[in-house]
Design an enzyme around this catalytic site. Sequence first.
Site, PDB file in Angstrom:
ATOM      1  N   VAL A 197     -52.363 -27.106   8.848  1.00 44.96           N
ATOM      2  CA  VAL A 197     -53.210 -27.475   9.986  1.00 44.96           C
ATOM      3  C   VAL A 197     -54.515 -28.114   9.481  1.00 44.96           C
ATOM      4  CG1 VAL A 197     -54.310 -26.640  12.098  1.00 44.96           C
ATOM      5  CG2 VAL A 197     -52.146 -25.656  11.383  1.00 44.96           C
ATOM      6  N   GLU A 215     -61.666 -24.226   5.180  1.00 48.60           N
ATOM      7  CA  GLU A 215     -61.515 -22.917   4.525  1.00 48.60           C
ATOM      8  C   GLU A 215     -60.034 -22.575   4.601  1.00 48.60           C
ATOM      9  OE1 GLU A 215     -63.913 -21.094   3.103  1.00 48.60           O
ATOM     10  OE2 GLU A 215     -65.563 -22.440   3.590  1.00 48.60           O
ATOM     11  N   CYS A 249     -57.044 -13.824   3.625  1.00 47.07           N
ATOM     12  CA  CYS A 249     -56.880 -15.059   2.831  1.00 47.07           C
ATOM     13  C   CYS A 249     -57.195 -14.834   1.362  1.00 47.07           C
ATOM     14  CB  CYS A 249     -57.777 -16.155   3.379  1.00 47.07           C
ATOM     15  SG  CYS A 249     -59.513 -15.701   3.396  1.00 47.07           S
TER      16      CYS A 249
HETATM   17  P1  NAD Z   1     -53.329 -21.744  11.309  1.00 46.88           P
HETATM   18  O1  NAD Z   1     -53.661 -22.892  10.433  1.00 46.88           O
HETATM   19  O2  NAD Z   1     -51.953 -21.634  11.859  1.00 46.88           O
HETATM   20  O3  NAD Z   1     -54.298 -21.702  12.596  1.00 46.88           O
HETATM   21  C1  NAD Z   1     -55.700 -21.790  12.502  1.00 46.88           C
HETATM   22  C2  NAD Z   1     -56.244 -22.409  13.778  1.00 46.88           C
HETATM   23  O4  NAD Z   1     -55.680 -23.722  13.951  1.00 46.88           O
HETATM   24  C3  NAD Z   1     -55.951 -21.645  15.062  1.00 46.88           C
HETATM   25  O5  NAD Z   1     -57.138 -21.601  15.832  1.00 46.88           O
HETATM   26  C4  NAD Z   1     -54.881 -22.461  15.742  1.00 46.88           C
HETATM   27  O6  NAD Z   1     -54.977 -22.434  17.153  1.00 46.88           O
HETATM   28  C5  NAD Z   1     -55.130 -23.877  15.256  1.00 46.88           C
HETATM   29  N1  NAD Z   1     -53.902 -24.665  15.145  1.00 46.88           N
HETATM   30  C6  NAD Z   1     -52.665 -24.204  14.784  1.00 46.88           C
HETATM   31  N2  NAD Z   1     -51.779 -25.233  14.755  1.00 46.88           N
HETATM   32  C7  NAD Z   1     -52.463 -26.345  15.111  1.00 46.88           C
HETATM   33  C8  NAD Z   1     -52.105 -27.735  15.276  1.00 46.88           C
HETATM   34  N3  NAD Z   1     -50.867 -28.165  15.075  1.00 46.88           N
HETATM   35  N4  NAD Z   1     -53.089 -28.601  15.652  1.00 46.88           N
HETATM   36  C9  NAD Z   1     -54.350 -28.182  15.850  1.00 46.88           C
HETATM   37  N5  NAD Z   1     -54.727 -26.877  15.715  1.00 46.88           N
HETATM   38  C10 NAD Z   1     -53.813 -25.984  15.369  1.00 46.88           C
HETATM   39  O7  NAD Z   1     -53.733 -20.458  10.460  1.00 46.88           O
HETATM   40  P2  NAD Z   1     -53.540 -18.933  10.818  1.00 46.88           P
HETATM   41  O8  NAD Z   1     -52.083 -18.594  10.846  1.00 46.88           O
HETATM   42  O9  NAD Z   1     -54.345 -18.574  12.025  1.00 46.88           O
HETATM   43  O10 NAD Z   1     -54.212 -18.253   9.528  1.00 46.88           O
HETATM   44  C11 NAD Z   1     -53.520 -18.076   8.339  1.00 46.88           C
HETATM   45  C12 NAD Z   1     -53.973 -19.033   7.263  1.00 46.88           C
HETATM   46  O11 NAD Z   1     -55.362 -19.130   7.230  1.00 46.88           O
HETATM   47  C13 NAD Z   1     -53.572 -18.565   5.872  1.00 46.88           C
HETATM   48  O12 NAD Z   1     -53.138 -19.667   5.110  1.00 46.88           O
HETATM   49  C14 NAD Z   1     -54.864 -18.015   5.300  1.00 46.88           C
HETATM   50  O13 NAD Z   1     -54.943 -18.003   3.903  1.00 46.88           O
HETATM   51  C15 NAD Z   1     -55.856 -18.937   5.907  1.00 46.88           C
HETATM   52  N6  NAD Z   1     -57.173 -18.317   5.952  1.00 46.88           N
HETATM   53  C16 NAD Z   1     -58.159 -18.810   5.183  1.00 46.88           C
HETATM   54  C17 NAD Z   1     -59.399 -18.190   5.196  1.00 46.88           C
HETATM   55  C18 NAD Z   1     -60.549 -18.679   4.372  1.00 46.88           C
HETATM   56  O14 NAD Z   1     -61.665 -18.220   4.594  1.00 46.88           O
HETATM   57  N7  NAD Z   1     -60.353 -19.561   3.435  1.00 46.88           N
HETATM   58  C19 NAD Z   1     -59.599 -17.079   6.013  1.00 46.88           C
HETATM   59  C20 NAD Z   1     -58.558 -16.613   6.791  1.00 46.88           C
HETATM   60  C21 NAD Z   1     -57.329 -17.244   6.773  1.00 46.88           C
END
Ligand code: NAD
Length: 474
Positions: A197, A215, A249
């Site tokens: 994403v 992030e 994460c």
């Molecule tokens: P995700 O990427 O699926 O979703 C994150 C956000 O993006 C959500 O708000 C979601 O609504 C939105 N989103 C999802 N698909 C989308 C699309 N096609 N178009 C636009 N927006 C979209 O991530 P997740 O499952 O919520 O979290 C897990 C991931 O996040 C893991 O890879 C984890 O390592 C990472 N993470 C990183 C940190 C950091 O601080 N670096 C912290 C927490 C989680």
Amino acid sequence: MTLTQSSGIPDAVAAARGSFERGLTRSLSARRRQLRALGAMLTENESAFEAALWKDLRKNRAEAQLTEISIVLAEINHALRHLRQWARPTRVPVPLVLMPARARLVPEPLGVVLVIAPWNYPVLLLLSPLVGALAAGNTAVVKPSELAPATSSLIARLVPSYFPDGAVQTVEGGVPETTELLAQRFDHIVFTGSGTVGRIVMRAAAEQLTPVTLELGGKSPAWFDDSADIAVAARRLAWAKFTNAGQTCIAPDYIMTTPDQVPALVDALGTAIADMWGRDPRASCTYGRIVNDRQFDRLVGYLTGVDPAVGGTYDRTERYFSPTVVTLPATDRPAVGPDAAHPVLQEEIFGPILPILPVASAEQAVQVINGWDKPLALYVFSSAPGIRRLFEEETSSGAVVYNAALIHAAATGLPFGGVGASGMGAYHGSYSWRTFSHLKPVLEKPLKPDSLRLIQPPFGKLGTALAQHLMRRA
Ligand code: NAD
């Protein structure tokens, strides 16, 4: 379900922009007011936040406080304490050839910041970037994760009453809503989530030339060797891995150690898990649950054909997945990433499965790390200075922590962020303020004496020689 504070997404963004343009968040006193409002939103509704986190992730009260609410409050207090100092213009020396003149860097807010958050720390990862955005004098649109619906709707309900001037807008929803949001113009986007994403966000941001902080995640490795105190090391590793049922994460994704260490490490991890969550973690009120069936099924898939060394039990009806340790066979060419021998090593686990990958040496562990994407964090459990130096100098990661894991995220003085595939940009404390500010160079030159004549035509021989000499001394 979509709920927006205004009647639609463009309206929410326009409201945030209107607040910015009216200067409602610009002065230091306004920034303090916004930060205090955010603090009040958390402290006056603490039990509602705790209840929402329990509902979304079965996060217990202590964990909700320690890993989410208190960290945001600490960020707010840190910003309130340092705001005046951060916001002060800094004098910058001017090269001789431009003298007399004075130069300074004047921090200014960027405008409207979009914060897109994931579900795993749904309070922290939405509100902590918001602290930085507000401290730097911006307004913001925040998009909580649809996969933590109780927290999302609580925030959407509370924000309008704590930010009645419209400086913070909430947009709830999933892919369609985020897609529509990303089509709007922002001055900065902070996205926390997956790399897949992250790429979508960056592509959309490119259309508007909007700068991004990404992030992201990845496989954060841990190294363990015989010079560490095994009981303490195992306890720290188990805590970091199984808190929030592994959905962190910066959780250690896998451990590398030499084959002779594996049996003792497995025993120590088993003891640490039982100490923290009891013999039956399912009955522990401090052990979390997997966020949804899709993630649960993905994790169950990793155990196909595997005989776990610790745990390995699960129950789909309540999405319980026990803290699980898996020992992998030693191979000549251990690797992580798409070409790895076992699925558990091919992608970020993001759940309570901790594989132990035997390697021949610390040097081979370094090769494994360098064989794939740069991780978000690297944990080295070793007291040997040479081993520490090896990992610190020969690998690249968002952060390195010795003899502990996760805790660097709570060190407000350190920037938090990834490198390469684990992200770009950083925030927390003064780094948040820096991320959400533009440092505007301001140069003042008096009209008298007219020293710029020296570098303007017609060029006399002496003047040119003097100007060249002064230029080179810059
Ligand atoms: P995700 O990427 O699926 O979703 C994150 C956000 O993006 C959500 O708000 C979601 O609504 C939105 N989103 C999802 N698909 C989308 C699309 N096609 N178009 C636009 N927006 C979209 O991530 P997740 O499952 O919520 O979290 C897990 C991931 O996040 C893991 O890879 C984890 O390592 C990472 N993470 C990183 C940190 C950091 O601080 N670096 C912290 C927490 C989680």
